[in-house]
Design a protein around this motif. Structure first.
Motif, PDB file in Angstrom:
ATOM      1  N   ALA A 197       0.842  -1.202   0.000  1.00  0.00           N
ATOM      2  CA  ALA A 197       0.000   0.000   0.000  1.00  0.00           C
ATOM      3  C   ALA A 197       0.872   1.245   0.000  1.00  0.00           C
ATOM      4  O   ALA A 197       1.783   1.372   0.823  1.00  0.00           O
ATOM      5  CB  ALA A 197      -0.913  -0.010   1.219  1.00  0.00           C
ATOM      6  N   ILE A 198       0.613   2.159  -0.930  1.00  0.00           N
ATOM      7  CA  ILE A 198       1.447   3.347  -1.094  1.00  0.00           C
ATOM      8  C   ILE A 198       0.610   4.608  -1.047  1.00  0.00           C
ATOM      9  O   ILE A 198      -0.496   4.662  -1.587  1.00  0.00           O
ATOM     10  CB  ILE A 198       2.181   3.322  -2.451  1.00  0.00           C
ATOM     11  N   ALA A 199       1.168   5.630  -0.430  1.00  0.00           N
ATOM     12  CA  ALA A 199       0.478   6.916  -0.316  1.00  0.00           C
ATOM     13  C   ALA A 199       0.716   7.757  -1.570  1.00  0.00           C
ATOM     14  O   ALA A 199       1.518   8.685  -1.578  1.00  0.00           O
ATOM     15  CB  ALA A 199       0.946   7.653   0.934  1.00  0.00           C
ATOM     16  N   THR A 200       0.038   7.409  -2.671  1.00  0.00           N
ATOM     17  CA  THR A 200       0.039   8.239  -3.881  1.00  0.00           C
ATOM     18  C   THR A 200      -1.424   8.564  -4.201  1.00  0.00           C
ATOM     19  O   THR A 200      -2.314   8.223  -3.425  1.00  0.00           O
ATOM     20  CB  THR A 200       0.649   7.509  -5.097  1.00  0.00           C
ATOM     21  N   ASP A 201      -1.676   9.166  -5.349  1.00  0.00           N
ATOM     22  CA  ASP A 201      -3.073   9.440  -5.714  1.00  0.00           C
ATOM     23  C   ASP A 201      -3.739   8.242  -6.379  1.00  0.00           C
ATOM     24  O   ASP A 201      -4.869   8.318  -6.856  1.00  0.00           O
ATOM     25  CB  ASP A 201      -3.193  10.698  -6.588  1.00  0.00           C
ATOM     26  N   PHE A 202      -3.050   7.093  -6.367  1.00  0.00           N
ATOM     27  CA  PHE A 202      -3.616   5.870  -6.956  1.00  0.00           C
ATOM     28  C   PHE A 202      -4.891   5.467  -6.209  1.00  0.00           C
ATOM     29  O   PHE A 202      -4.976   5.581  -4.988  1.00  0.00           O
ATOM     30  CB  PHE A 202      -2.590   4.734  -6.885  1.00  0.00           C
ATOM     31  N   GLY A 203      -5.879   4.996  -6.945  1.00  0.00           N
ATOM     32  CA  GLY A 203      -7.132   4.562  -6.336  1.00  0.00           C
ATOM     33  C   GLY A 203      -7.827   5.676  -5.579  1.00  0.00           C
ATOM     34  O   GLY A 203      -8.436   5.451  -4.537  1.00  0.00           O
ATOM     35  N   GLY A 204      -7.717   6.894  -6.086  1.00  0.00           N
ATOM     36  CA  GLY A 204      -8.354   8.028  -5.431  1.00  0.00           C
ATOM     37  C   GLY A 204      -7.569   8.574  -4.244  1.00  0.00           C
ATOM     38  O   GLY A 204      -8.067   9.412  -3.496  1.00  0.00           O
ATOM     39  N   GLY A 205      -6.326   8.077  -4.070  1.00  0.00           N
ATOM     40  CA  GLY A 205      -5.494   8.594  -2.988  1.00  0.00           C
ATOM     41  C   GLY A 205      -5.889   8.106  -1.604  1.00  0.00           C
ATOM     42  O   GLY A 205      -5.569   8.733  -0.587  1.00  0.00           O
ATOM     43  N   ALA A 206      -6.576   6.939  -1.546  1.00  0.00           N
ATOM     44  CA  ALA A 206      -7.138   6.469  -0.273  1.00  0.00           C
ATOM     45  C   ALA A 206      -6.078   6.250   0.805  1.00  0.00           C
ATOM     46  O   ALA A 206      -6.244   6.680   1.951  1.00  0.00           O
ATOM     47  CB  ALA A 206      -7.935   5.183  -0.505  1.00  0.00           C
ATOM     48  N   VAL A 207      -4.981   5.585   0.450  1.00  0.00           N
ATOM     49  CA  VAL A 207      -3.947   5.295   1.455  1.00  0.00           C
ATOM     50  C   VAL A 207      -3.324   6.588   1.966  1.00  0.00           C
ATOM     51  O   VAL A 207      -3.010   6.727   3.148  1.00  0.00           O
ATOM     52  CB  VAL A 207      -2.853   4.362   0.871  1.00  0.00           C
ATOM     53  N   ARG A 208      -3.180   7.548   1.077  1.00  0.00           N
ATOM     54  CA  ARG A 208      -2.585   8.835   1.450  1.00  0.00           C
ATOM     55  C   ARG A 208      -3.545   9.690   2.278  1.00  0.00           C
ATOM     56  O   ARG A 208      -3.133  10.292   3.287  1.00  0.00           O
ATOM     57  CB  ARG A 208      -2.197   9.605   0.170  1.00  0.00           C
ATOM     58  N   ASP A 209      -4.810   9.732   1.875  1.00  0.00           N
ATOM     59  CA  ASP A 209      -5.742  10.727   2.423  1.00  0.00           C
ATOM     60  C   ASP A 209      -6.658  10.211   3.526  1.00  0.00           C
ATOM     61  O   ASP A 209      -7.190  10.991   4.299  1.00  0.00           O
ATOM     62  CB  ASP A 209      -6.612  11.294   1.287  1.00  0.00           C
ATOM     63  N   ASN A 210      -6.844   8.886   3.595  1.00  0.00           N
ATOM     64  CA  ASN A 210      -7.732   8.313   4.600  1.00  0.00           C
ATOM     65  C   ASN A 210      -6.895   7.907   5.817  1.00  0.00           C
ATOM     66  O   ASN A 210      -6.181   6.904   5.798  1.00  0.00           O
ATOM     67  CB  ASN A 210      -8.474   7.108   4.002  1.00  0.00           C
ATOM     68  N   ALA A 211      -6.982   8.699   6.887  1.00  0.00           N
ATOM     69  CA  ALA A 211      -6.128   8.494   8.064  1.00  0.00           C
ATOM     70  C   ALA A 211      -6.325   7.115   8.680  1.00  0.00           C
ATOM     71  O   ALA A 211      -5.368   6.463   9.101  1.00  0.00           O
ATOM     72  CB  ALA A 211      -6.391   9.585   9.095  1.00  0.00           C
ATOM     73  N   GLU A 212      -7.577   6.661   8.687  1.00  0.00           N
ATOM     74  CA  GLU A 212      -7.861   5.354   9.283  1.00  0.00           C
ATOM     75  C   GLU A 212      -7.201   4.234   8.473  1.00  0.00           C
ATOM     76  O   GLU A 212      -6.585   3.318   9.032  1.00  0.00           O
ATOM     77  CB  GLU A 212      -9.381   5.153   9.355  1.00  0.00           C
ATOM     78  N   LEU A 213      -7.331   4.316   7.153  1.00  0.00           N
ATOM     79  CA  LEU A 213      -6.710   3.321   6.272  1.00  0.00           C
ATOM     80  C   LEU A 213      -5.191   3.383   6.402  1.00  0.00           C
ATOM     81  O   LEU A 213      -4.510   2.346   6.454  1.00  0.00           O
ATOM     82  CB  LEU A 213      -7.135   3.560   4.816  1.00  0.00           C
ATOM     83  N   ASN A 214      -4.648   4.593   6.461  1.00  0.00           N
ATOM     84  CA  ASN A 214      -3.201   4.764   6.597  1.00  0.00           C
ATOM     85  C   ASN A 214      -2.701   4.101   7.887  1.00  0.00           C
ATOM     86  O   ASN A 214      -1.678   3.402   7.886  1.00  0.00           O
ATOM     87  CB  ASN A 214      -2.844   6.257   6.566  1.00  0.00           C
ATOM     88  N   ARG A 215      -3.430   4.301   8.985  1.00  0.00           N
ATOM     89  CA  ARG A 215      -3.062   3.676  10.265  1.00  0.00           C
ATOM     90  C   ARG A 215      -3.163   2.159  10.190  1.00  0.00           C
ATOM     91  O   ARG A 215      -2.310   1.438  10.722  1.00  0.00           O
ATOM     92  CB  ARG A 215      -3.975   4.199  11.392  1.00  0.00           C
ATOM     93  N   PHE A 216      -4.200   1.667   9.527  1.00  0.00           N
ATOM     94  CA  PHE A 216      -4.378   0.217   9.362  1.00  0.00           C
ATOM     95  C   PHE A 216      -3.189  -0.383   8.616  1.00  0.00           C
ATOM     96  O   PHE A 216      -2.631  -1.409   9.016  1.00  0.00           O
ATOM     97  CB  PHE A 216      -5.690  -0.065   8.604  1.00  0.00           C
ATOM     98  N   VAL A 217      -2.795   0.268   7.528  1.00  0.00           N
ATOM     99  CA  VAL A 217      -1.648  -0.200   6.744  1.00  0.00           C
ATOM    100  C   VAL A 217      -0.381  -0.181   7.600  1.00  0.00           C
ATOM    101  O   VAL A 217       0.364  -1.162   7.664  1.00  0.00           O
ATOM    102  CB  VAL A 217      -1.462   0.663   5.476  1.00  0.00           C
ATOM    103  N   ALA A 218      -0.143   0.933   8.279  1.00  0.00           N
ATOM    104  CA  ALA A 218       1.065   1.076   9.096  1.00  0.00           C
ATOM    105  C   ALA A 218       1.142  -0.002  10.171  1.00  0.00           C
ATOM    106  O   ALA A 218       2.205  -0.596  10.405  1.00  0.00           O
ATOM    107  CB  ALA A 218       1.110   2.465   9.722  1.00  0.00           C
ATOM    108  N   SER A 219      -0.002  -0.284  10.810  1.00  0.00           N
ATOM    109  CA  SER A 219      -0.015  -1.249  11.911  1.00  0.00           C
ATOM    110  C   SER A 219       0.184  -2.677  11.425  1.00  0.00           C
ATOM    111  O   SER A 219       0.536  -3.558  12.206  1.00  0.00           O
ATOM    112  CB  SER A 219      -1.323  -1.143  12.701  1.00  0.00           C
TER     113      SER A 219
END
Length: 260
Positions: A197-219
Protein backbone atom coordinates in the motif's frame (compact mmCIF):
# COMPACT_ATOMS: atom_id res chain seq x y z
CA UNK A 1 25.35 19.49 -18.07
CA UNK A 2 26.94 19.42 -21.52
CA UNK A 3 29.39 16.79 -20.32
CA UNK A 4 26.60 14.53 -19.06
CA UNK A 5 24.74 14.85 -22.35
CA UNK A 6 27.79 13.90 -24.39
CA UNK A 7 27.49 10.36 -22.99
CA UNK A 8 23.84 9.97 -23.85
CA UNK A 9 24.45 8.36 -27.25
CA UNK A 10 25.57 5.20 -25.44
CA UNK A 11 22.92 5.47 -22.77
CA UNK A 12 20.36 2.79 -22.12
CA UNK A 13 16.77 3.76 -22.94
CA UNK A 14 13.72 2.77 -20.89
CA UNK A 15 10.05 2.90 -21.84
CA UNK A 16 7.94 3.51 -18.72
CA UNK A 17 4.15 3.43 -19.03
CA UNK A 18 1.98 5.63 -16.84
CA UNK A 19 4.93 7.78 -15.85
CA UNK A 20 3.45 11.26 -15.53
CA UNK A 21 2.75 10.78 -11.81
CA UNK A 22 2.94 8.39 -8.87
CA UNK A 23 5.12 5.30 -9.04
CA UNK A 24 5.82 5.65 -12.74
CA UNK A 25 7.13 9.18 -12.33
CA UNK A 26 9.31 8.17 -9.41
CA UNK A 27 10.66 5.20 -11.38
CA UNK A 28 11.45 7.41 -14.38
CA UNK A 29 13.35 9.87 -12.19
CA UNK A 30 15.29 7.07 -10.48
CA UNK A 31 16.19 5.57 -13.86
CA UNK A 32 17.38 8.98 -15.08
CA UNK A 33 19.53 9.32 -11.95
CA UNK A 34 21.07 5.96 -12.92
CA UNK A 35 22.01 7.38 -16.32
CA UNK A 36 19.11 5.88 -18.26
CA UNK A 37 17.19 7.91 -20.87
CA UNK A 38 13.39 7.63 -20.70
CA UNK A 39 10.45 7.44 -23.07
CA UNK A 40 7.47 7.89 -20.79
CA UNK A 41 3.80 7.46 -21.53
CA UNK A 42 0.96 9.50 -20.09
CA UNK A 43 -2.77 8.93 -20.35
CA UNK A 44 -4.33 12.40 -20.33
CA UNK A 45 -2.17 14.95 -18.53
CA UNK A 46 0.25 16.34 -21.10
CA UNK A 47 1.39 19.16 -18.79
CA UNK A 48 2.50 16.71 -16.08
CA UNK A 49 4.31 14.61 -18.66
CA UNK A 50 6.08 17.62 -20.17
CA UNK A 51 7.13 18.79 -16.70
CA UNK A 52 8.71 15.39 -16.06
CA UNK A 53 10.49 15.47 -19.43
CA UNK A 54 11.88 18.89 -18.47
CA UNK A 55 13.00 17.60 -15.06
CA UNK A 56 14.80 14.62 -16.61
CA UNK A 57 16.38 16.84 -19.27
CA UNK A 58 17.63 19.26 -16.61
CA UNK A 59 19.28 16.29 -14.90
CA UNK A 60 21.29 15.73 -18.09
CA UNK A 61 19.37 12.84 -19.57
CA UNK A 62 17.15 12.65 -22.63
CA UNK A 63 13.43 12.07 -22.36
CA UNK A 64 10.29 12.04 -24.48
CA UNK A 65 6.58 11.79 -23.63
CA UNK A 66 4.07 9.84 -25.71
CA UNK A 67 0.32 9.57 -25.14
CA UNK A 68 -0.97 6.04 -24.53
CA UNK A 69 -4.09 4.44 -23.13
CA UNK A 70 -3.00 0.91 -22.18
CA UNK A 71 -6.66 -0.11 -22.12
CA UNK A 72 -6.93 0.38 -25.90
CA UNK A 73 -4.88 -2.42 -27.45
CA UNK A 74 -6.05 -1.41 -30.95
CA UNK A 75 -3.76 1.66 -30.65
CA UNK A 76 -0.58 -0.30 -29.87
CA UNK A 77 0.63 -0.63 -33.46
CA UNK A 78 0.47 3.14 -33.87
CA UNK A 79 2.16 3.61 -30.49
CA UNK A 80 5.01 1.26 -31.46
CA UNK A 81 5.46 3.32 -34.64
CA UNK A 82 5.68 6.47 -32.51
CA UNK A 83 8.31 4.86 -30.29
CA UNK A 84 10.29 3.84 -33.38
CA UNK A 85 10.07 7.42 -34.70
CA UNK A 86 11.16 8.91 -31.37
CA UNK A 87 14.11 6.51 -31.08
CA UNK A 88 15.28 7.49 -34.54
CA UNK A 89 14.72 11.22 -34.05
CA UNK A 90 16.18 11.70 -30.57
CA UNK A 91 18.60 8.81 -30.19
CA UNK A 92 19.49 7.72 -33.72
CA UNK A 93 18.70 4.21 -32.56
CA UNK A 94 16.36 1.47 -33.73
CA UNK A 95 15.71 -0.07 -30.33
CA UNK A 96 15.34 0.53 -26.60
CA UNK A 97 16.61 -1.53 -23.67
CA UNK A 98 14.14 -1.56 -20.79
CA UNK A 99 10.36 -1.70 -20.41
CA UNK A 100 8.35 -0.96 -17.25
CA UNK A 101 4.68 -1.99 -17.52
CA UNK A 102 3.44 0.32 -14.78
CA UNK A 103 0.30 2.09 -16.04
CA UNK A 104 -2.86 1.12 -14.22
CA UNK A 105 -5.94 2.15 -12.30
CA UNK A 106 -7.50 0.97 -9.08
CA UNK A 107 -11.17 0.05 -8.72
CA UNK A 108 -12.45 -0.79 -5.25
CA UNK A 109 -15.67 -2.82 -5.23
CA UNK A 110 -16.90 -5.82 -3.27
CA UNK A 111 -16.91 -9.11 -5.19
CA UNK A 112 -20.71 -9.20 -4.93
CA UNK A 113 -21.02 -5.72 -6.45
CA UNK A 114 -18.33 -5.73 -9.16
CA UNK A 115 -19.85 -5.09 -12.59
CA UNK A 116 -18.82 -6.64 -15.89
CA UNK A 117 -17.88 -3.15 -17.04
CA UNK A 118 -15.48 -2.73 -14.11
CA UNK A 119 -14.09 -6.22 -14.68
CA UNK A 120 -13.54 -5.58 -18.39
CA UNK A 121 -11.90 -2.21 -17.73
CA UNK A 122 -9.45 -3.78 -15.29
CA UNK A 123 -8.81 -6.68 -17.66
CA UNK A 124 -8.07 -4.34 -20.56
CA UNK A 125 -5.78 -2.05 -18.59
CA UNK A 126 -4.03 -4.41 -16.16
CA UNK A 127 -3.67 -7.67 -18.10
CA UNK A 128 -4.54 -7.44 -21.80
CA UNK A 129 -2.73 -4.10 -22.03
CA UNK A 130 0.70 -5.22 -20.77
CA UNK A 131 0.34 -8.52 -22.66
CA UNK A 132 -0.14 -7.00 -26.10
CA UNK A 133 1.85 -3.81 -25.53
CA UNK A 134 4.93 -5.89 -24.69
CA UNK A 135 4.23 -8.12 -27.71
CA UNK A 136 4.05 -5.10 -30.04
CA UNK A 137 7.22 -3.54 -28.58
CA UNK A 138 9.30 -6.74 -28.77
CA UNK A 139 10.68 -5.93 -32.26
CA UNK A 140 11.94 -2.61 -30.84
CA UNK A 141 13.55 -4.15 -27.76
CA UNK A 142 17.28 -4.74 -27.77
CA UNK A 143 18.53 -8.25 -27.08
CA UNK A 144 19.67 -8.58 -23.44
CA UNK A 145 17.10 -5.98 -22.48
CA UNK A 146 14.91 -6.22 -19.42
CA UNK A 147 11.24 -5.99 -18.56
CA UNK A 148 9.64 -5.20 -15.19
CA UNK A 149 5.91 -5.72 -14.77
CA UNK A 150 4.13 -4.04 -11.87
CA UNK A 151 1.79 -6.17 -9.78
CA UNK A 152 0.52 -5.68 -6.23
CA UNK A 153 0.86 -7.06 -2.73
CA UNK A 154 -2.84 -7.88 -3.15
CA UNK A 155 -1.92 -11.05 -5.04
CA UNK A 156 -0.42 -12.49 -1.83
CA UNK A 157 -2.77 -11.09 0.81
CA UNK A 158 -6.47 -10.55 0.26
CA UNK A 159 -8.21 -7.32 1.24
CA UNK A 160 -11.95 -7.15 0.51
CA UNK A 161 -12.84 -4.98 -2.45
CA UNK A 162 -9.99 -5.85 -4.81
CA UNK A 163 -11.04 -9.20 -6.27
CA UNK A 164 -11.04 -8.16 -9.94
CA UNK A 165 -7.94 -5.95 -9.66
CA UNK A 166 -5.96 -8.63 -7.83
CA UNK A 167 -7.09 -11.36 -10.23
CA UNK A 168 -5.60 -9.37 -13.13
CA UNK A 169 -2.39 -8.80 -11.18
CA UNK A 170 -2.22 -12.52 -10.43
CA UNK A 171 -2.39 -13.02 -14.19
CA UNK A 172 0.51 -10.61 -14.65
CA UNK A 173 2.62 -12.60 -12.18
CA UNK A 174 2.07 -15.87 -14.07
CA UNK A 175 2.58 -14.05 -17.38
CA UNK A 176 5.93 -12.74 -16.12
CA UNK A 177 7.28 -16.28 -15.78
CA UNK A 178 6.10 -17.21 -19.27
CA UNK A 179 7.63 -14.06 -20.75
CA UNK A 180 10.93 -14.84 -19.01
CA UNK A 181 10.85 -18.39 -20.38
CA UNK A 182 10.01 -17.40 -23.95
CA UNK A 183 12.20 -14.29 -24.19
CA UNK A 184 15.21 -15.93 -22.56
CA UNK A 185 16.52 -16.97 -25.96
CA UNK A 186 17.04 -13.24 -26.65
CA UNK A 187 18.73 -12.70 -23.31
CA UNK A 188 15.81 -10.62 -22.03
CA UNK A 189 15.15 -10.93 -18.29
CA UNK A 190 11.60 -10.38 -17.01
CA UNK A 191 10.61 -9.74 -13.39
CA UNK A 192 7.52 -8.56 -11.55
CA UNK A 193 7.44 -6.20 -8.58
CA UNK A 194 4.59 -6.14 -6.10
CA UNK A 195 4.28 -2.83 -4.23
CA UNK A 196 2.40 -2.79 -0.95
CA UNK A 197 0.00 0.00 0.00
CA UNK A 198 1.45 3.35 -1.09
CA UNK A 199 0.48 6.92 -0.32
CA UNK A 200 0.04 8.24 -3.88
CA UNK A 201 -3.07 9.44 -5.71
CA UNK A 202 -3.62 5.87 -6.96
CA UNK A 203 -7.13 4.56 -6.34
CA UNK A 204 -8.35 8.03 -5.43
CA UNK A 205 -5.49 8.59 -2.99
CA UNK A 206 -7.14 6.47 -0.27
CA UNK A 207 -3.95 5.30 1.46
CA UNK A 208 -2.58 8.84 1.45
CA UNK A 209 -5.74 10.73 2.42
CA UNK A 210 -7.73 8.31 4.60
CA UNK A 211 -6.13 8.49 8.06
CA UNK A 212 -7.86 5.35 9.28
CA UNK A 213 -6.71 3.32 6.27
CA UNK A 214 -3.20 4.76 6.60
CA UNK A 215 -3.06 3.68 10.27
CA UNK A 216 -4.38 0.22 9.36
CA UNK A 217 -1.65 -0.20 6.74
CA UNK A 218 1.06 1.08 9.10
CA UNK A 219 -0.02 -1.25 11.91
CA UNK A 220 0.15 -4.26 9.56
CA UNK A 221 3.54 -3.36 8.08
CA UNK A 222 6.73 -4.58 9.77
CA UNK A 223 8.49 -1.27 9.16
CA UNK A 224 5.59 0.60 10.71
CA UNK A 225 4.29 2.96 8.04
CA UNK A 226 2.57 3.09 4.67
CA UNK A 227 4.83 3.12 1.62
CA UNK A 228 5.76 6.20 -0.42
CA UNK A 229 6.39 6.39 -4.16
CA UNK A 230 10.04 6.99 -3.28
CA UNK A 231 10.20 3.56 -1.63
CA UNK A 232 9.21 1.87 -4.88
CA UNK A 233 10.76 3.74 -7.82
CA UNK A 234 14.33 3.11 -6.73
CA UNK A 235 13.67 -0.58 -6.19
CA UNK A 236 12.23 -0.91 -9.69
CA UNK A 237 15.10 1.07 -11.23
CA UNK A 238 17.63 -1.11 -9.39
CA UNK A 239 16.39 -4.17 -11.30
CA UNK A 240 17.89 -2.59 -14.43
CA UNK A 241 21.37 -2.24 -12.95
CA UNK A 242 24.06 -4.51 -14.44
CA UNK A 243 24.51 -6.06 -11.00
CA UNK A 244 20.94 -7.42 -11.14
CA UNK A 245 21.17 -8.93 -14.61
CA UNK A 246 20.85 -12.49 -13.26
CA UNK A 247 17.59 -11.81 -11.40
CA UNK A 248 14.95 -13.35 -13.65
CA UNK A 249 11.32 -14.54 -13.47
CA UNK A 250 11.04 -13.34 -9.86
CA UNK A 251 8.20 -11.72 -7.93
CA UNK A 252 9.79 -9.07 -5.74
CA UNK A 253 7.50 -7.60 -3.12
CA UNK A 254 8.23 -4.00 -2.11
CA UNK A 255 5.91 -3.54 0.83
CA UNK A 256 8.02 -2.88 3.92
CA UNK A 257 6.81 -6.28 5.14
CA UNK A 258 3.00 -6.20 5.01
CA UNK A 259 0.85 -8.86 6.68
CA UNK A 260 3.74 -11.04 7.72
Amino acid sequence: MHHARSHSMSSKIAVVTGASRGLGKNTALKLAAQGVDVILTYHSNLAEAQALVAEITQAGRRAAALQLDVGLSATFDAFAAQVRHELSRQWQRENFDFLVNNAGIGIHAAFADTTEEQFDQLMNIQLKGPYFLTQKLLPLMADHGRIVNVSSGLTRFSLPGYSAYAAMKGGIEVLTRYMAKELGSRGIAVNVVAPGAIATDFGGGAVRDNAELNRFVASNTALGRAGQADDIGGAIAALFLDSNRWVNAQRIEISGGMFL
